[in-house]
Scaffold this motif. Structure first.
Motif, PDB file in Angstrom:
ATOM      1  N   LEU A  48      12.902  30.408 -82.627  1.00  0.00           N
ATOM      2  CA  LEU A  48      12.828  29.856 -83.974  1.00  0.00           C
ATOM      3  C   LEU A  48      14.159  29.197 -84.310  1.00  0.00           C
ATOM      4  CD1 LEU A  48      11.221  32.929 -85.809  1.00  0.00           C
ATOM      5  CD2 LEU A  48      10.034  31.003 -84.716  1.00  0.00           C
ATOM      6  N   GLU A  49      14.091  28.026 -84.932  1.00  0.00           N
ATOM      7  CA  GLU A  49      15.296  27.332 -85.372  1.00  0.00           C
ATOM      8  C   GLU A  49      15.367  27.370 -86.886  1.00  0.00           C
ATOM      9  OE1 GLU A  49      17.560  23.810 -86.917  1.00  0.00           O
ATOM     10  OE2 GLU A  49      15.452  24.342 -87.190  1.00  0.00           O
ATOM     11  N   CYS A  50      16.567  27.549 -87.415  1.00  0.00           N
ATOM     12  CA  CYS A  50      16.742  27.491 -88.869  1.00  0.00           C
ATOM     13  C   CYS A  50      18.105  26.912 -89.200  1.00  0.00           C
ATOM     14  CB  CYS A  50      16.582  28.880 -89.496  1.00  0.00           C
ATOM     15  SG  CYS A  50      17.900  30.035 -89.087  1.00  0.00           S
ATOM     16  N   ASP A  51      18.190  26.304 -90.383  1.00  0.00           N
ATOM     17  CA  ASP A  51      19.455  25.867 -90.958  1.00  0.00           C
ATOM     18  C   ASP A  51      19.864  26.910 -91.982  1.00  0.00           C
ATOM     19  OD1 ASP A  51      19.359  23.052 -89.798  1.00  0.00           O
ATOM     20  OD2 ASP A  51      17.526  23.070 -90.989  1.00  0.00           O
ATOM     21  N   VAL A  52      21.151  27.154 -92.119  1.00  0.00           N
ATOM     22  CA  VAL A  52      21.596  28.122 -93.115  1.00  0.00           C
ATOM     23  C   VAL A  52      22.646  27.525 -94.038  1.00  0.00           C
ATOM     24  CG1 VAL A  52      21.024  30.187 -91.791  1.00  0.00           C
ATOM     25  CG2 VAL A  52      23.285  29.149 -91.519  1.00  0.00           C
ATOM     26  N   ARG A  53      22.530  27.911 -95.301  1.00  0.00           N
ATOM     27  CA  ARG A  53      23.507  27.570 -96.325  1.00  0.00           C
ATOM     28  C   ARG A  53      23.870  28.827 -97.094  1.00  0.00           C
ATOM     29  NH1 ARG A  53      24.548  22.314 -97.237  1.00  0.00           N
ATOM     30  NH2 ARG A  53      23.215  20.781 -96.198  1.00  0.00           N
ATOM     31  N   LEU A  54      25.043  28.819 -97.688  1.00  0.00           N
ATOM     32  CA  LEU A  54      25.550  29.987 -98.399  1.00  0.00           C
ATOM     33  C   LEU A  54      25.334  29.812 -99.900  1.00  0.00           C
ATOM     34  CD1 LEU A  54      27.020  32.607 -97.524  1.00  0.00           C
ATOM     35  CD2 LEU A  54      29.174  31.441 -98.028  1.00  0.00           C
ATOM     36  N   THR A  55      24.765  30.825-100.531  1.00  0.00           N
ATOM     37  CA  THR A  55      24.560  30.792-101.981  1.00  0.00           C
ATOM     38  C   THR A  55      25.861  31.146-102.705  1.00  0.00           C
ATOM     39  OG1 THR A  55      23.943  33.132-102.141  1.00  0.00           O
ATOM     40  CG2 THR A  55      22.177  31.560-101.633  1.00  0.00           C
ATOM     41  N   ALA A  56      25.846  30.966-104.021  1.00  0.00           N
ATOM     42  CA  ALA A  56      27.037  31.251-104.814  1.00  0.00           C
ATOM     43  C   ALA A  56      27.420  32.721-104.768  1.00  0.00           C
ATOM     44  CB  ALA A  56      26.813  30.809-106.260  1.00  0.00           C
ATOM     45  N   LEU A  77      21.915  22.660-106.678  1.00  0.00           N
ATOM     46  CA  LEU A  77      22.568  22.762-105.385  1.00  0.00           C
ATOM     47  C   LEU A  77      22.516  24.205-104.905  1.00  0.00           C
ATOM     48  CD1 LEU A  77      25.807  20.645-106.037  1.00  0.00           C
ATOM     49  CD2 LEU A  77      23.619  19.883-105.087  1.00  0.00           C
ATOM     50  N   VAL A  78      22.203  24.387-103.637  1.00  0.00           N
ATOM     51  CA  VAL A  78      22.129  25.741-103.084  1.00  0.00           C
ATOM     52  C   VAL A  78      23.438  26.477-103.298  1.00  0.00           C
ATOM     53  CG1 VAL A  78      21.829  27.082-100.972  1.00  0.00           C
ATOM     54  CG2 VAL A  78      20.428  25.037-101.354  1.00  0.00           C
ATOM     55  N   SER A  79      24.556  25.793-103.097  1.00  0.00           N
ATOM     56  CA  SER A  79      25.866  26.448-103.140  1.00  0.00           C
ATOM     57  C   SER A  79      26.279  26.900-104.534  1.00  0.00           C
ATOM     58  CB  SER A  79      26.935  25.504-102.578  1.00  0.00           C
ATOM     59  OG  SER A  79      27.023  24.330-103.365  1.00  0.00           O
TER      60      SER A  79
END
Length: 275
Positions: A48-56, A77-79
């Motif tokens: 499985l492939e995923c992109d990750v971003r960090l929340t506040a 914005l996710v961040s």
């Protein structure tokens, strides 16, 4: 001397390339949702492939875009948002906006369309009844810089997946990000993603000898010299995003070890018929 970790030897031992579900079975289901990943596993995806971003508030979530206009119909914005705020949004309806008007459409589980944390995805993989690998891409630029990779390695460490033999590998288009992962987890497999063929001569002197290289299928098709150079150097190649029979043929001709696809069931069908 080029390092050859156990996970890589295992991948090269198989006769066909590993089929990696890009953001889940994203041709069929809304990307990065639990439903998309369950579908991919049901279809037999190897990874499985995923992109990750960090929340506040410091959570890693599986979201590609920095803003939420495309997948959650909000300009946020996710961040800048907390996980609780993201959890209130619908990340699935955009894929089939007329589903409520279709009497034949299956009833949708609202929870399957919520924002997916990386931790929840890892838990699902850890509990699954067969071996599944993970390809995790960190997105840059971001206001949090290197904190993204630090948090990622910490979460992988909670599962014991920050060392040699891990089912997870980390990918990025950012050279700094890949170097950062190698400093934090020296034995973890990493993938240097390549957006343009002409970037490779610049990257070649500065990437690690044992790094996997991840070119896009368009660049391999339009610039065949790129594939030839990677093969000559003995590089392991993981290609994105492979969705057609012709694109798969390019990968098979090069002997790549992984194809990242929106259509895992179709790729597996094509590979099965080629046996």
């Amino acid at each position: 001397m080029r390092r050859t970790p156990r996970t890589r030897r295992d991948r090269r031992a198989v006769a066909r390339p590993q089929v990696v579900a890009h953001r889940g079975s994203s041709h069929e289901k809304a990307e990065h949702t639990l439903a998309a990943y369950v579908k991919a596993l049901d279809e037999g995806a190897d990874a499985l492939e995923c992109d990750v971003r960090l929340t506040a508030d410091g959570h890693l979530v599986c979201v590609h875009d920095r803003d939420l206009r495309r997948t959650a119909a909000t300009p946020g914005l996710v961040s800048t948002m907390n996980l609780a705020e993201l959890d209130e949004l619908d990340f699935a309806s955009w894929k089939n906006p007329w589903a409520d008007l279709d009497d034949d459409s299956p009833e949708r589980d609202p929870d399957a369309g919520k924002v997916l944390t990386l931790r929840k995805l890892l838990e699902m993989v850890a509990d699954y009844d067969r071996h599944v690998e993970l390809a995790v891409e960190t997105k840059h630029p971001t206001r949090y810089g290197g904190l993204v990779e630090r948090r990622l390695v910490e979460v992988l460490g909670d599962f014991g997946w920050d060392r040699d033999g891990s089912p997870a590998r980390v990918m990025s288009f950012s050279l700094n990000a890949v170097n950062r992962v190698r400093r934090l987890a020296p034995d973890l497999d990493v993938v240097m993603l390549v957006d343009k063929a002409h970037h490779w001569p610049v990257l070649r002197p500065v990437v690690g000898d044992d790094w996997i290289i991840g070119p896009g299928i368009k660049e391999l098709r339009d610039h065949p010299g790129l594939g030839r150079h990677l093969l000559k150097e003995g590089r392991e190649i993981h290609v994105w995003t492979v969705n057609t029979a012709d694109e798969l043929d390019v990968c098979l001709d090069l002997g790549v070890t992984a194809v990242i696809t929106d259509r895992p069931a179709y790729m597996l069908e094509l590979l099965g018929s080629a046996d």
